[in-house]
Design an enzyme around this catalytic site. Structure first.
Site, PDB file in Angstrom:
ATOM      1  N   ASP A 135      19.538  17.131 -18.037  1.00 53.34           N
ATOM      2  CA  ASP A 135      20.034  15.833 -18.524  1.00 53.34           C
ATOM      3  C   ASP A 135      21.509  16.011 -18.872  1.00 53.34           C
ATOM      4  OD1 ASP A 135      20.420  13.357 -19.628  1.00 53.34           O
ATOM      5  OD2 ASP A 135      19.141  13.683 -21.388  1.00 53.34           O
ATOM      6  N   HIS A 178      21.904   2.327 -20.632  1.00 54.25           N
ATOM      7  CA  HIS A 178      20.940   2.680 -19.592  1.00 54.25           C
ATOM      8  C   HIS A 178      21.237   1.931 -18.296  1.00 54.25           C
ATOM      9  CE1 HIS A 178      17.921   4.203 -22.833  1.00 54.25           C
ATOM     10  NE2 HIS A 178      18.866   5.073 -22.565  1.00 54.25           N
ATOM     11  N   HIS A 184      18.485  15.128 -28.197  1.00 50.67           N
ATOM     12  CA  HIS A 184      17.023  15.074 -28.206  1.00 50.67           C
ATOM     13  C   HIS A 184      16.478  16.347 -27.583  1.00 50.67           C
ATOM     14  CE1 HIS A 184      17.348  14.080 -23.893  1.00 50.67           C
ATOM     15  NE2 HIS A 184      18.337  13.272 -24.245  1.00 50.67           N
ATOM     16  N   TYR A 214      31.925   4.223 -27.093  1.00 51.25           N
ATOM     17  CA  TYR A 214      31.801   3.090 -26.172  1.00 51.25           C
ATOM     18  C   TYR A 214      32.577   1.906 -26.735  1.00 51.25           C
ATOM     19  CZ  TYR A 214      28.001   6.198 -24.993  1.00 51.25           C
ATOM     20  OH  TYR A 214      27.280   7.319 -24.681  1.00 51.25           O
ATOM     21  N   ASP A 225       0.811  -1.220   0.000  1.00 50.84           N
ATOM     22  CA  ASP A 225       0.000   0.000   0.000  1.00 50.84           C
ATOM     23  C   ASP A 225       0.848   1.275   0.000  1.00 50.84           C
ATOM     24  OD1 ASP A 225       1.019  -0.304   2.491  1.00 50.84           O
ATOM     25  OD2 ASP A 225      -0.857  -0.003   3.572  1.00 50.84           O
ATOM     26  N   ASP A 239      25.430  10.021 -15.749  1.00 53.36           N
ATOM     27  CA  ASP A 239      24.386  10.692 -16.528  1.00 53.36           C
ATOM     28  C   ASP A 239      23.247  10.938 -15.556  1.00 53.36           C
ATOM     29  OD1 ASP A 239      22.296  11.430 -18.186  1.00 53.36           O
ATOM     30  OD2 ASP A 239      22.701   9.890 -19.701  1.00 53.36           O
ATOM     31  N   HIS A 268      13.210  13.088 -22.395  1.00 57.06           N
ATOM     32  CA  HIS A 268      13.139  12.958 -23.864  1.00 57.06           C
ATOM     33  C   HIS A 268      11.849  13.669 -24.234  1.00 57.06           C
ATOM     34  CE1 HIS A 268      15.764   9.129 -23.450  1.00 57.06           C
ATOM     35  NE2 HIS A 268      16.480  10.222 -23.461  1.00 57.06           N
ATOM     36  N   GLU A 282      24.979  15.154 -26.963  1.00 57.15           N
ATOM     37  CA  GLU A 282      25.594  14.116 -26.144  1.00 57.15           C
ATOM     38  C   GLU A 282      26.325  13.037 -26.948  1.00 57.15           C
ATOM     39  OE1 GLU A 282      22.631  11.436 -24.345  1.00 57.15           O
ATOM     40  OE2 GLU A 282      21.088  12.826 -25.014  1.00 57.15           O
ATOM     41  N   ARG A 295      30.784   9.504 -22.457  1.00 55.35           N
ATOM     42  CA  ARG A 295      29.719  10.351 -23.019  1.00 55.35           C
ATOM     43  C   ARG A 295      29.830  11.712 -22.329  1.00 55.35           C
ATOM     44  NH1 ARG A 295      25.849   7.267 -22.404  1.00 55.35           N
ATOM     45  NH2 ARG A 295      24.691   7.890 -20.563  1.00 55.35           N
ATOM     46  N   GLU A 319      27.492  15.287 -22.102  1.00 53.47           N
ATOM     47  CA  GLU A 319      26.150  15.759 -22.470  1.00 53.47           C
ATOM     48  C   GLU A 319      25.857  17.102 -21.815  1.00 53.47           C
ATOM     49  OE1 GLU A 319      22.976  13.185 -21.087  1.00 53.47           O
ATOM     50  OE2 GLU A 319      21.600  14.027 -22.573  1.00 53.47           O
TER      51      GLU A 319
END
Ligand code: GLY
Ligand code: MN
Ligand code: MN
Length: 446
Positions: A276, A248, A359, A396, A42, A265, A366, A392, A414, A416
């Site tokens: 972001d 991710h 993006h 890799y 709950d 990130d 996004h 970004e 990366r 960004e």
């Protein structure tokens, strides 16, 4: 100003007027609030309002619906909210509710009714309209509810009173409105970028060999929250070493190793708006030579893209510039081998730059807004002042990649930033998170 927003109520009223002005004549739009989501038994996850609903109301309760009406009837209500009733017992247990009277005052809707009154109030509003508009096609349950209301109106339609004969998805109207940020929205986006940049700085300074990724995540969350960005805009990625090659990655439960890079990130959410930001830096504070070479290549490609941003520029063109640059750079380093003309022609960097260049950014990380992508998935939408995007680039090279020299393996980088298009060019909103090799090494030595 409304509680939980940094925007004046007049801005939400203006958005509703602008939306109504774009609705077909004599139509009615139904926009659902978000629902609470169970976390366990709950208890619920922290509530996140549906962003379209939030954009039009600033109202931050679940179980609500906004009705907007395009009508030429004089003095007819155009903005009507349905919301939860005041309930003393529920409010003692679960928190305050705005209720209907205060909603009219605080959110300046023309009318507000309780959810219990929906059928009684809504069906007469729907009858006689030419079309029903929805703008949340992903909400299947809500769409079914709208169809049920529509069927009720059709059944009840008496001679002379027609039921709407079409149900139209009008999400493109809202997507387009949200793509163009107002000065007040941009102020919030600047603030959340500064808060998030400070969190990246704090993370850099807290990073030490032997710590866990989640300990660095805790530093980020702390810095977001003490500045009013209570929640991250998305699950923070804190990825040491080869984990950076999982795009991710959110497990954040590994130890940080001497000699590895750490990719973070992460961005906070302030008054609904996301930052972001990605930074990549060495766990021990000093880039190794191969790490520095890849890092500098990615950074140079990012600067090339950012400096080319201006009205009428396109993501397609920026992608083209960055792809050529990274392909040439990876060839010069010996990571890519073969005939350079062929490598450039087949965009060979895509083996290591495995996602898009950026993006739209706004209420959603996004964010909504058309990219005008064609069948080749080129993004030909011309930029205009007031649009905000991420830039970004990344490289890799997983540990498992035996096609390259061992020294490159396990490097994932990366970088960004969040960029606003201005009338003359661009404004980088990400101003305080160290980014050059010298600044990062200096920051980490403190
Ligand atoms: N943080 C998700 C992205 O960079 O797109
Ligand atoms: Mn991004
Ligand atoms: Mn990101």
């Amino acid at each position: 100003m409304i509680k939980n927003t940094l925007l004046p109520v007049a801005e939400f009223c203006q958005r509703r007027r602008d939306f109504i002005a774009q609705m077909p004549e004599n139509s009615i739009a139904l926009i659902s609030a978000g629902k609470e989501v169970t976390r366990s038994n709950d208890t619920e996850y922290p509530f996140c309002q549906h962003k379209h609903f939030y954009y039009l109301t600033g109202f931050n309760e679940p179980d609500a619906m906004l009705v907007l009406i395009n009508t030429d009837k004089l003095n007819a209500a155009q903005s009507i909210l349905f919301s939860r009733e005041k309930d003393a017992l529920q409010e003692i247990w679960h928190g305050r509710r705005v209720g209907q009277a205060k909603a009219i005052d605080d959110y300046q809707v023309d009318d507000c009714f309780s959810l219990a009154e929906i059928d009684q109030q809504l069906l007469p509003l729907m009858s006689g309209k030419s079309a029903v508009l929805i703008c949340q096609p992903e909400l299947a349950e809500f769409q079914q509810q709208v169809l049920d209301w529509l069927n009720k109106v059709r059944k009840a339609a008496r001679s002379g009173i027609k039921a709407p004969n079409s149900l139209i998805d009008c999400s493109d109207i809202l997507d387009e409105m949200r793509l163009h940020k107002s000065p007040a929205e941009l102020d919030i986006m600047r603030q959340v970028n500064v808060i998030s940049g400070a969190a990246h700085q704090r993370a850099m300074q807290a990073t030490k060999t032997g710590k866990f990724e989640y300990q660095i995540e805790a530093e980020l969350l702390h810095e977001f929250a003490i500045h009013g960005a209570r929640y991250p805009a998305y699950g923070s990625i804190v990825a040491g070493g080869d984990n950076a090659n999982i795009l991710h990655y959110t497990d954040n439960d590994d130890t940080l190793n001497d000699g590895d890079l750490l990719l973070i990130d992460a961005g906070g959410e302030l008054a609904g708006y996301a930052a972001d930001i990605t930074r990549t830096f060495p766990v021990n504070g000093q880039f190794s030579e191969p790490q520095a070479l890849i890092y500098q290549l990615v950074l140079d490609s990012q600067n090339l893209a950012i400096n080319a941003i201006k009205p009428l520029q396109t993501f397609a063109q920026l992608n083209h510039i960055v792809c050529d640059f990274l392909t040439q750079g990876l060839y010069d380093l010996g990571v890519l081998q073969g005939d350079i003309t062929e490598l450039l022609a087949k965009k060979a960097c895509k083996k290591y730059f495995i996602h898009g260049l950026g993006h739209w950014l706004g209420l959603d990380v996004h964010d909504v807004g058309d990219y005008h992508s064609n069948q080749q998935r080129e993004q030909l939408r011309p930029f205009a002042a007031g649009m905000v995007m991420t830039i970004e680039p990344g490289i890799y090279i997983p540990l498992s990649d035996h096609s390259v020299d061992e020294k490159w393996r396990g490097i994932g980088v990366r970088i960004e930033d969040n960029i606003l298009v201005t009338t003359n060019g661009f404004e980088n909103l990400t101003i305080n998170a160290a980014k050059s090799i010298a600044d990062i090494e200096q920051m980490m030595s403190q």
